[in-house]
Design a protein around this motif. Structure first.
Motif, PDB file in Angstrom:
ATOM      1  N   ILE A   1       1.240  23.674   3.958  1.00  0.00           N
ATOM      2  CA  ILE A   1       0.747  21.919   3.908  1.00  0.00           C
ATOM      3  C   ILE A   1       2.431  21.331   3.279  1.00  0.00           C
ATOM      4  CG2 ILE A   1      -0.130  19.951   3.326  1.00  0.00           C
ATOM      5  CD1 ILE A   1      -2.362  21.553   3.143  1.00  0.00           C
ATOM      6  N   VAL A   2       3.057  21.665   2.278  1.00  0.00           N
ATOM      7  CA  VAL A   2       3.926  21.209   1.689  1.00  0.00           C
ATOM      8  C   VAL A   2       5.314  21.117   2.615  1.00  0.00           C
ATOM      9  CG1 VAL A   2       5.385  20.904  -0.265  1.00  0.00           C
ATOM     10  CG2 VAL A   2       2.754  21.310  -0.141  1.00  0.00           C
ATOM     11  N   VAL A   3       4.998  22.122   3.305  1.00  0.00           N
ATOM     12  CA  VAL A   3       6.570  22.601   3.902  1.00  0.00           C
ATOM     13  C   VAL A   3       6.391  21.835   5.351  1.00  0.00           C
ATOM     14  CG1 VAL A   3       7.059  24.689   5.325  1.00  0.00           C
ATOM     15  CG2 VAL A   3       6.488  24.778   3.086  1.00  0.00           C
ATOM     16  N   GLY A   4       5.360  21.157   5.769  1.00  0.00           N
ATOM     17  CA  GLY A   4       4.848  20.775   6.878  1.00  0.00           C
ATOM     18  C   GLY A   4       5.292  19.686   6.573  1.00  0.00           C
TER      19      GLY A   4
ATOM     20  N   GLY B   1      -3.214  18.988  -5.515  1.00  0.00           N
ATOM     21  CA  GLY B   1      -2.203  18.583  -5.457  1.00  0.00           C
ATOM     22  C   GLY B   1      -2.134  18.388  -3.855  1.00  0.00           C
ATOM     23  N   ALA B   2      -1.748  19.523  -3.642  1.00  0.00           N
ATOM     24  CA  ALA B   2      -0.775  19.251  -1.944  1.00  0.00           C
ATOM     25  C   ALA B   2      -2.151  18.541  -1.400  1.00  0.00           C
ATOM     26  CB  ALA B   2      -1.562  21.119  -1.178  1.00  0.00           C
ATOM     27  N   ALA B   3      -3.220  18.229  -1.029  1.00  0.00           N
ATOM     28  CA  ALA B   3      -4.233  17.461  -0.402  1.00  0.00           C
ATOM     29  C   ALA B   3      -3.665  16.221  -1.105  1.00  0.00           C
ATOM     30  CB  ALA B   3      -5.078  17.866  -1.353  1.00  0.00           C
ATOM     31  N   LEU B   4      -3.158  15.568  -2.096  1.00  0.00           N
ATOM     32  CA  LEU B   4      -2.852  14.144  -2.986  1.00  0.00           C
ATOM     33  C   LEU B   4      -1.796  13.938  -2.209  1.00  0.00           C
ATOM     34  CD1 LEU B   4      -4.211  13.952  -6.014  1.00  0.00           C
ATOM     35  CD2 LEU B   4      -4.849  12.940  -4.043  1.00  0.00           C
ATOM     36  N   LEU B   5      -0.225  15.466  -1.867  1.00  0.00           N
ATOM     37  CA  LEU B   5       0.887  14.890  -1.977  1.00  0.00           C
ATOM     38  C   LEU B   5       0.275  14.818  -0.415  1.00  0.00           C
ATOM     39  CD1 LEU B   5       3.026  17.794  -2.906  1.00  0.00           C
ATOM     40  CD2 LEU B   5       3.225  15.606  -3.565  1.00  0.00           C
ATOM     41  N   TRP B   6      -0.111  15.139   0.638  1.00  0.00           N
ATOM     42  CA  TRP B   6      -0.428  14.716   2.151  1.00  0.00           C
ATOM     43  C   TRP B   6      -0.584  13.103   2.146  1.00  0.00           C
ATOM     44  CZ3 TRP B   6      -3.714  18.852   5.392  1.00  0.00           C
ATOM     45  CH2 TRP B   6      -3.048  18.614   6.974  1.00  0.00           C
ATOM     46  N   PHE B   7      -1.763  13.394   1.464  1.00  0.00           N
ATOM     47  CA  PHE B   7      -2.046  11.584   0.765  1.00  0.00           C
ATOM     48  C   PHE B   7      -1.218  10.589   1.175  1.00  0.00           C
ATOM     49  CE2 PHE B   7      -4.827   7.787  -1.151  1.00  0.00           C
ATOM     50  CZ  PHE B   7      -5.146   7.207   0.277  1.00  0.00           C
ATOM     51  N   GLY B   8      -0.495  10.819   0.274  1.00  0.00           N
ATOM     52  CA  GLY B   8       1.094   9.802  -0.424  1.00  0.00           C
ATOM     53  C   GLY B   8       1.311   9.696   0.527  1.00  0.00           C
ATOM     54  N   TRP B   9       2.146  11.083   1.254  1.00  0.00           N
ATOM     55  CA  TRP B   9       3.152  11.541   2.628  1.00  0.00           C
ATOM     56  C   TRP B   9       2.931   9.961   3.637  1.00  0.00           C
ATOM     57  CZ3 TRP B   9       4.975  16.026   0.612  1.00  0.00           C
ATOM     58  CH2 TRP B   9       6.661  16.147   0.987  1.00  0.00           C
ATOM     59  N   PHE B  10       1.782   9.517   3.487  1.00  0.00           N
ATOM     60  CA  PHE B  10       1.463   8.718   4.715  1.00  0.00           C
ATOM     61  C   PHE B  10       2.231   7.784   4.594  1.00  0.00           C
ATOM     62  CE2 PHE B  10      -2.393  11.049   5.731  1.00  0.00           C
ATOM     63  CZ  PHE B  10      -1.657  11.667   6.746  1.00  0.00           C
TER      64      PHE B  10
ATOM     65  N   VAL C   1       1.078  -0.926  -0.106  1.00  0.00           N
ATOM     66  CA  VAL C   1       0.428   0.491  -0.498  1.00  0.00           C
ATOM     67  C   VAL C   1       1.311   1.463   0.250  1.00  0.00           C
ATOM     68  CG1 VAL C   1      -1.682   1.498   1.424  1.00  0.00           C
ATOM     69  CG2 VAL C   1      -2.138  -0.853   0.884  1.00  0.00           C
ATOM     70  N   SER C   2       1.537   0.991   1.067  1.00  0.00           N
ATOM     71  CA  SER C   2       2.629   2.387   0.326  1.00  0.00           C
ATOM     72  C   SER C   2       3.540   2.541  -0.730  1.00  0.00           C
ATOM     73  CB  SER C   2       3.545   2.582   2.064  1.00  0.00           C
ATOM     74  OG  SER C   2       2.883   2.384   3.242  1.00  0.00           O
ATOM     75  N   THR C   3       3.464   1.387  -0.467  1.00  0.00           N
ATOM     76  CA  THR C   3       4.302   1.952  -2.536  1.00  0.00           C
ATOM     77  C   THR C   3       3.660   2.649  -3.390  1.00  0.00           C
ATOM     78  OG1 THR C   3       5.449   0.457  -2.266  1.00  0.00           O
ATOM     79  CG2 THR C   3       5.525   0.957  -4.104  1.00  0.00           C
ATOM     80  N   ALA C   4       2.184   2.607  -3.782  1.00  0.00           N
ATOM     81  CA  ALA C   4       1.641   2.365  -4.571  1.00  0.00           C
ATOM     82  C   ALA C   4       0.872   3.858  -3.756  1.00  0.00           C
ATOM     83  CB  ALA C   4       0.201   2.091  -4.482  1.00  0.00           C
ATOM     84  N   LEU C   5       0.916   4.542  -2.325  1.00  0.00           N
ATOM     85  CA  LEU C   5       0.390   5.918  -2.387  1.00  0.00           C
ATOM     86  C   LEU C   5       1.993   6.506  -2.351  1.00  0.00           C
ATOM     87  CD1 LEU C   5      -0.871   5.265   1.882  1.00  0.00           C
ATOM     88  CD2 LEU C   5      -1.490   6.469   0.081  1.00  0.00           C
ATOM     89  N   VAL C   6       3.558   6.225  -2.258  1.00  0.00           N
ATOM     90  CA  VAL C   6       4.519   7.190  -2.317  1.00  0.00           C
ATOM     91  C   VAL C   6       4.612   7.630  -3.822  1.00  0.00           C
ATOM     92  CG1 VAL C   6       6.676   7.915  -2.210  1.00  0.00           C
ATOM     93  CG2 VAL C   6       5.475   6.700  -0.569  1.00  0.00           C
ATOM     94  N   LEU C   7       4.094   6.667  -5.212  1.00  0.00           N
ATOM     95  CA  LEU C   7       3.729   7.094  -6.197  1.00  0.00           C
ATOM     96  C   LEU C   7       2.262   7.940  -6.923  1.00  0.00           C
ATOM     97  CD1 LEU C   7       5.084   5.233  -8.681  1.00  0.00           C
ATOM     98  CD2 LEU C   7       3.381   3.793  -9.050  1.00  0.00           C
ATOM     99  N   LEU C   8       1.517   8.097  -6.321  1.00  0.00           N
ATOM    100  CA  LEU C   8       0.950   8.933  -6.334  1.00  0.00           C
ATOM    101  C   LEU C   8       1.121  10.664  -5.834  1.00  0.00           C
ATOM    102  CD1 LEU C   8      -2.176   9.678  -6.620  1.00  0.00           C
ATOM    103  CD2 LEU C   8      -2.946   9.459  -4.092  1.00  0.00           C
ATOM    104  N   MET C   9       2.507  10.235  -5.430  1.00  0.00           N
ATOM    105  CA  MET C   9       3.003  11.627  -4.501  1.00  0.00           C
ATOM    106  C   MET C   9       3.568  13.130  -6.139  1.00  0.00           C
ATOM    107  SD  MET C   9       4.363  10.803  -1.456  1.00  0.00           S
ATOM    108  CE  MET C   9       5.731  12.399  -1.464  1.00  0.00           C
ATOM    109  N   THR C  10       3.626  12.055  -7.653  1.00  0.00           N
ATOM    110  CA  THR C  10       4.468  12.213  -8.013  1.00  0.00           C
ATOM    111  C   THR C  10       3.519  12.672  -9.182  1.00  0.00           C
ATOM    112  OG1 THR C  10       6.337  11.433  -7.752  1.00  0.00           O
ATOM    113  CG2 THR C  10       6.318  11.752 -10.596  1.00  0.00           C
ATOM    114  N   PRO C  11       2.131  12.859  -9.108  1.00  0.00           N
ATOM    115  CA  PRO C  11       0.986  13.003  -9.802  1.00  0.00           C
ATOM    116  C   PRO C  11       0.644  13.868  -9.088  1.00  0.00           C
ATOM    117  CG  PRO C  11       0.682  10.490 -10.020  1.00  0.00           C
ATOM    118  CD  PRO C  11       2.248  10.385  -9.060  1.00  0.00           C
TER     119      PRO C  11
END
Lengths: 436, 122
Positions: free
Chosen positions: A266-269, A205-214, A18-28
């Motif tokens: 959000i991104v800075v945090g 983008g910021a919201a999806l980055l936060w999601f992927g960052w988990f 799951v984590s791998t898919a989450l981090v992959l989502l951070m790029t889009p």
């Protein structure tokens, strides 16, 4: 360090899948964050700079990068035993299949290269950019990852980098600074207002980055562990603190809290808590997030008045945020939460070690990046022409527009409409043959 | 009085605005338009559909001026909008029968001359 067991742990494997898919989502997600911040005529090119990294860096990582970063090798660079995924199979590494570990690390390499693009949007030709990120991954990212995570000398020195404050964010920011300097400012920079064309994209983008960052932080526990839970909660709390402080600063200064400000906060945090996520208490994470906000905010204010066209403020967000997080990890790390002792727990030396880590990575990354771009420029001009920059890179680099209305678009008949294939093609063509 | 209509490249629009303000031309209308002026068409491809974009984005300026202002206005646009490539646009100068300023009901010459008292407070 890594105990071998015959069977992978099922819960750990599930979480890492799951984590791998989450981090992959951070790029889009980054593509939307960056894409919204540029002008409409460059929206696709900017988004492509991130999305292309999924392909280019993904392949480079699997074929070359993983071995150089995580092969046994020396303290400086990894070995060649995993080249071309040789010896990377379903055997257990830690508690998960080795192949999965490789893929998880690939997602980090992908987003690190994509982060750099924020400093050089709206002015770099696409082909040379692709060559640059491929080379950069091998020459800059893999050694840095090896030094800190792959058994290299910075890790041995005791540098704490939970999920990549130094390897990912300081590294990318230093490369971004070098790239912005080598490519020089956009021609309109400082002469016209260059405004974000789609602020909802920036928020998305910021919201999806936060999601992927988990996946980025909690996944860096490499298993479904208590530390993963700590990193998860810290990843939730630190950006919350940054965002709130950011809004308060804006309210105090201008009387208005902005959407772009919240997205940036959000991104800075997220960046700031990345090196600390599994080492500090939740209150420590809140402190780190809160402290990063003013530092980053005022860096952006200062930067935009200089000649440095770090267009989307990669240095202010990822450099200042990452360095703040890396140093404060040395302050707030506590043994009872999983870190070695930091300043507060009575170990002042850790702050110095953290500083060495980020200075070494920043210096190497900056110098190597500048040389790489100059090298690519010898083969193919990296900077777009004045005309292309004026018209926009979407049309000139990709032959597409983000928001075409289709007015005045004349269909070019494909060559299959030649008489030889006419019979099979007739039904499709019929409605298009409007009498002149 | 004349109405000056100028069609320029969108990427030059800011320079044109700047030049007009430098030339002390006040009062103008700007709209985004599409048109064709003989420039080579752009080819774009979307999933195997290749199209020629015959219409280019342009920006249209409409400026009502008194006669002695025609020359400086046209000069400002010519100098600021030119890139030298096909597609730089056109300037049309049209006669105007009558002009009203809606706020005051002033007509013609008075209507296209900035009200000086307001000018101070702007």
């Amino acid at each position: 360090m890594i105990a071998q067991s015959p069977e992978p742990s099922a819960p750990d494997t599930v979480w890492m899948l799951v984590s791998t898919a989450l981090v992959l989502l951070m790029t889009p997600a980054l593509a939307f964050f960056y894409g919204g911040l540029v002008r409409a005529k460059n929206a696709l090119n900017t988004m492509m700079m991130s999305v292309a990294s999924l392909g280019i860096v993904g392949l480079v990582w699997a074929l070359v990068g993983y071995s150089l970063a995580f092969g046994r090798g020396t303290g400086v660079i990894g070995g060649l035993e995993f080249l071309g995924l040789e010896n990377v199979g379903l055997e257990v590494k830690g508690s998960i299949p080795h192949l999965l570990f490789m893929a998880y690390q690939a997602t980090f390499a992908i987003i690190t290269a994509a982060l750099i693009s924020g400093a050089i949007v709206e002015r770099m030709r696409f082909g040379p950019y692709l060559a640059f990120i491929a080379l950069w991954t091998v020459v800059v990212y893999t050694p840095a990852a090896h030094w800190v995570w792959g058994g290299g000398w910075l890790g041995s020195l005791g540098v704490l980098d939970y999920a990549g404050g130094t390897v990912v964010h300081v590294n990318a920011a230093s490369a971004a600074l070098a790239a912005a300097l080598v490519l020089r400012p956009r021609r309109d920079y400082g002469r016209q207002a260059l405004l974000p064309h789609n602020v909802p994209y920036v928020l998305l983008g910021a919201a999806l980055l936060w999601f992927g960052w988990f996946g980025f932080n909690a996944g860096s526990a490499l298993g479904a562990t208590r530390t993963a839970a700590l990193a998860f909660v810290n990843t939730f709390l630190a950006p919350a603190a940054t965002m709130v402080v950011w809004m308060l600063i804006e309210l105090a200064r201008t009387g208005r809290a902005t959407a772009v400000g919240v997205a940036t906060g959000i991104v800075v945090g997220l960046v700031a808590v990345t090196p600390a996520a599994g080492f500090v208490s939740p209150l420590g994470a809140i402190a780190i997030g809160g402290i990063a906000a003013p530092l980053s905010y005022f860096t952006i204010l200062w930067r935009s008045r200089t000649a440095l066209d770090d267009s989307l403020d990669v240095v202010a967000a990822h450099g200042v945020g990452g360095a703040t997080g890396a140093l404060l990890t040395g302050v707030f790390a506590r043994p009872e939460w999983g870190g070695s002792a930091g300043l507060i727990a009575g170990n002042a030396r850790q702050v110095g070690v953290q500083l060495i880590g980020l200075l070494v990575v920043a210096a190497y990354s900056g110098l190597a990046t500048a040389l790489l771009i100059k090298l690519v420029n010898v083969v193919a001009r990296v900077r777009s022409s004045q005309r292309d920059e004026a018209v926009g890179l979407d049309v000139t680099q990709h032959g597409e527009e983000a928001y075409t209305r289709g007015e005045g678009a004349v269909l070019v008949m494909p060559s299959i409409s030649a008489p030889a294939t006419r019979s099979t093609d007739e039904s499709m063509r019929a409605p298009l043959e409007v009498p002149a | 009085m004349k109405l000056i209509v100028a069609i320029v490249r969108p990427e030059r629009a800011n320079e044109v605005l700047e030049a007009l303000f430098m030339a002390e031309v006040r009062g103008l209308t700007v709209s985004r338009v599409q048109g064709h002026g003989g420039e080579t068409e752009r080819v774009e491809t979307y999933r195997g559909t290749t199209v020629k974009m015959e219409l280019q984005d342009k920006v249209r300026f409409e400026i009502g001026v008194s006669d002695h202002f025609v020359e400086p206005t046209v000069r400002a646009i010519l100098d600021s909008a030119r890139t030298g490539d096909v597609g730089d646009g056109k300037i049309f100068v049209l006669p105007v029968e009558r002009v009203y300023r809606i706020r005051t009901g002033e007509t013609d010459q008075m209507a296209v001359t900035p009200g000086w008292p307001e000018e101070e407070s702007r």
